[in-house]
Design a protein around this motif. Structure first.
Motif, PDB file in Angstrom:
ATOM      1  N   SER A  89      57.354  18.468  15.460  1.00 53.44           N
ATOM      2  CA  SER A  89      58.304  19.349  16.131  1.00 53.44           C
ATOM      3  C   SER A  89      59.276  18.542  17.000  1.00 53.44           C
ATOM      4  O   SER A  89      58.918  17.522  17.578  1.00 53.44           O
ATOM      5  N   GLU A  90      60.508  19.024  17.099  1.00 51.50           N
ATOM      6  CA  GLU A  90      61.533  18.343  17.901  1.00 51.50           C
ATOM      7  C   GLU A  90      61.300  18.575  19.390  1.00 51.50           C
ATOM      8  O   GLU A  90      61.787  17.830  20.227  1.00 51.50           O
ATOM      9  N   ASP A  91      60.582  19.657  19.695  1.00 49.68           N
ATOM     10  CA  ASP A  91      60.495  20.081  21.089  1.00 49.68           C
ATOM     11  C   ASP A  91      59.143  19.759  21.717  1.00 49.68           C
ATOM     12  O   ASP A  91      58.484  20.637  22.265  1.00 49.68           O
ATOM     13  N   VAL A  92      58.735  18.502  21.603  1.00 49.71           N
ATOM     14  CA  VAL A  92      57.465  18.088  22.194  1.00 49.71           C
ATOM     15  C   VAL A  92      57.763  17.104  23.319  1.00 49.71           C
ATOM     16  O   VAL A  92      58.306  16.030  23.098  1.00 49.71           O
ATOM     17  N   ARG A  93      57.444  17.481  24.540  1.00 48.44           N
ATOM     18  CA  ARG A  93      57.712  16.615  25.673  1.00 48.44           C
ATOM     19  C   ARG A  93      56.695  15.507  25.785  1.00 48.44           C
ATOM     20  O   ARG A  93      55.647  15.583  25.170  1.00 48.44           O
ATOM     21  N   GLY A 106      55.153  26.514  32.839  1.00 49.51           N
ATOM     22  CA  GLY A 106      56.328  26.878  32.051  1.00 49.51           C
ATOM     23  C   GLY A 106      56.023  27.238  30.603  1.00 49.51           C
ATOM     24  O   GLY A 106      56.941  27.500  29.823  1.00 49.51           O
ATOM     25  N   GLY A 107      54.763  27.217  30.214  1.00 49.99           N
ATOM     26  CA  GLY A 107      54.396  27.538  28.836  1.00 49.99           C
ATOM     27  C   GLY A 107      54.935  26.525  27.831  1.00 49.99           C
ATOM     28  O   GLY A 107      55.227  26.852  26.676  1.00 49.99           O
ATOM     29  N   LEU A 108      55.049  25.261  28.250  1.00 47.75           N
ATOM     30  CA  LEU A 108      55.677  24.240  27.411  1.00 47.75           C
ATOM     31  C   LEU A 108      54.670  23.523  26.510  1.00 47.75           C
ATOM     32  O   LEU A 108      53.460  23.569  26.748  1.00 47.75           O
ATOM     33  N   THR A 109      55.211  22.840  25.509  1.00 44.76           N
ATOM     34  CA  THR A 109      54.388  22.055  24.594  1.00 44.76           C
ATOM     35  C   THR A 109      54.700  20.575  24.805  1.00 44.76           C
ATOM     36  O   THR A 109      55.866  20.193  24.881  1.00 44.76           O
ATOM     37  N   GLY A 110      53.664  19.774  24.936  1.00 44.21           N
ATOM     38  CA  GLY A 110      53.906  18.357  25.156  1.00 44.21           C
ATOM     39  C   GLY A 110      52.748  17.502  24.694  1.00 44.21           C
ATOM     40  O   GLY A 110      51.602  17.941  24.584  1.00 44.21           O
ATOM     41  N   ALA A 111      53.097  16.242  24.414  1.00 42.34           N
ATOM     42  CA  ALA A 111      52.088  15.241  24.058  1.00 42.34           C
ATOM     43  C   ALA A 111      51.659  14.559  25.344  1.00 42.34           C
ATOM     44  O   ALA A 111      52.454  14.390  26.267  1.00 42.34           O
ATOM     45  N   THR A 112      50.394  14.188  25.421  1.00 45.94           N
ATOM     46  CA  THR A 112      49.865  13.598  26.651  1.00 45.94           C
ATOM     47  C   THR A 112      49.790  12.071  26.555  1.00 45.94           C
ATOM     48  O   THR A 112      49.382  11.508  25.539  1.00 45.94           O
TER      49      THR A 112
END
Ligand code: PSU
Ligand code: MN
Length: 322
Positions: A89-93, A106-112
């Protein structure tokens, strides 16, 4: 000192049923990082590597727990579709520990990152975590120091890595680990490894020959009450090594490009990794993948040793039943 993670509300983490069952049964579990997948490796290799690392943990008799934040939920163990989302996905922080609450709210999606994965793994009750290389002290002024280092001072986690990459200031990174009182072990070596290359001119605190020896140091860390984690450094396998001299030019160029383009903060590490991959072609990539595989194998051996002698077979059985 109690780890902050001990005060976490267990409901704030979503642990996959397979990982939950493994933890409850005392089977070996190995945490895996997601920033290396989303921001550290090029597509489409990243997804293949993510799957392969999970399979390697299983092959060694453990249960993999890839960690990420999905739609605001810290997740310990991802489904196949979630792993794919993180890798494509393009939208992974990119989330370090400080950004977990922001992503959750914020209900966000991210890699740790290593720091965030360590924190979440420990909060879930996982001891062993395999990654590629840890963040450290970047070159130049003002000093940019990765929170990967400070996380290890307060979180009970055993991180297996291939040392720190030469995009960093290696002597300063080694010095910081010493100042922060983080025990650094060398897997069958007394050399502090440099990610693509096995030699850095720095030393570990002690070499260890076997997973049982690592388990002994881990138990001593716990019983003495010294806070924080432990770093186990496994050098990249000899046949896959890239001598430091072969990547030096590309690294120096990437760092000067970052400076002239004003790239800093959390963008710096992913930027340097991308520049380096582009500049060296497949060479750095295959070394990177080789060391990740090696770290995962070592981490699984350590997790099996910590779980006790009768656990690996039972873990394989439980994995088959799931
Ligand atoms: N080093 C690598 N590959 C990586 C990283 C580090 O060789 O993908 C990632 C890890 O997730 C690490 C993070 O935790 O970069 C460090 O970023 P920073 O320097 O912004 O703390
Ligand atoms: Mn930084």
């Amino acid at each position: 000192m109690k780890a902050d993670a001990m005060e976490a509300d267990p409901k704030a983490l979503r642990i996959s049923p397979e990982v939950e069952a493994a933890l409850a049964g005392g089977y070996p579990v190995v945490a895996l990082e997601s920033t290396v997948l989303a921001h550290g490796l090029p597509r489409p290799r990243n997804l293949e590597v993510g799957r392969e690392l999970e399979a390697l943990v299983r092959a060694g008799g453990g249960v993999p727990a890839t960690i990420a934040v999905i739609d605001g939920e810290p997740r310990i163990g991802l489904s196949e579709a979630e792993l794919e989302r993180i890798a494509t996905s393009e939208d992974v922080r990119k989330l370090s520990t400080r950004e977990i609450p922001i992503a959750v709210a914020g209900g966000l999606t991210g890699a740790t990152t290593v720091a965030a994965t360590s924190f979440l793994a420990a909060a879930a009750g996982i001891t062993v975590f395999a990654t590629g290389g840890i963040g450290g002290v970047h070159r130049g002024e003002p000093r940019d120091v990765s929170p990967d280092l400070t996380e290890l001072t307060r979180t009970r986690i055993l991180v297996v890595c291939a040392g720190a990459k030469a995009i960093l200031d290696i002597p300063a990174t080694r010095e910081a680990l010493e100042t922060l009182a983080i025990p650094v072990l060398g897997w069958q070596t007394d050399v502090f490894p440099g990610f693509y290359s096995r030699e850095t001119g720095e030393r570990v605190d002690a070499p260890v020959e076997s997973a049982d020896e690592v388990a002994e140091v881990w138990r001593a860390l716990r019983s003495t009450g010294i806070p924080g984690g432990l770093l186990l450094c496994a050098p990249v396998p000899l046949e896959e090594e890239l001598p430091a001299s072969e990547v030096k030019e590309a690294i120096d160029l990437a760092i000067s490009t970052a400076r002239t383009s004003g790239v800093r903060g959390k963008q710096l590490t992913p930027f340097l990794l991308r520049e380096l991959t582009a500049a060296t072609g497949g060479a750095t990539l295959s070394a990177n993948i080789a060391l990740l595989r090696n770290n995962v194998r070592v981490a699984t051996e350590v997790a099996v040793a910590l779980a006790g002698p009768d656990q690996p077979e039972r873990a394989q059985r439980s994995a088959r039943e799931c």
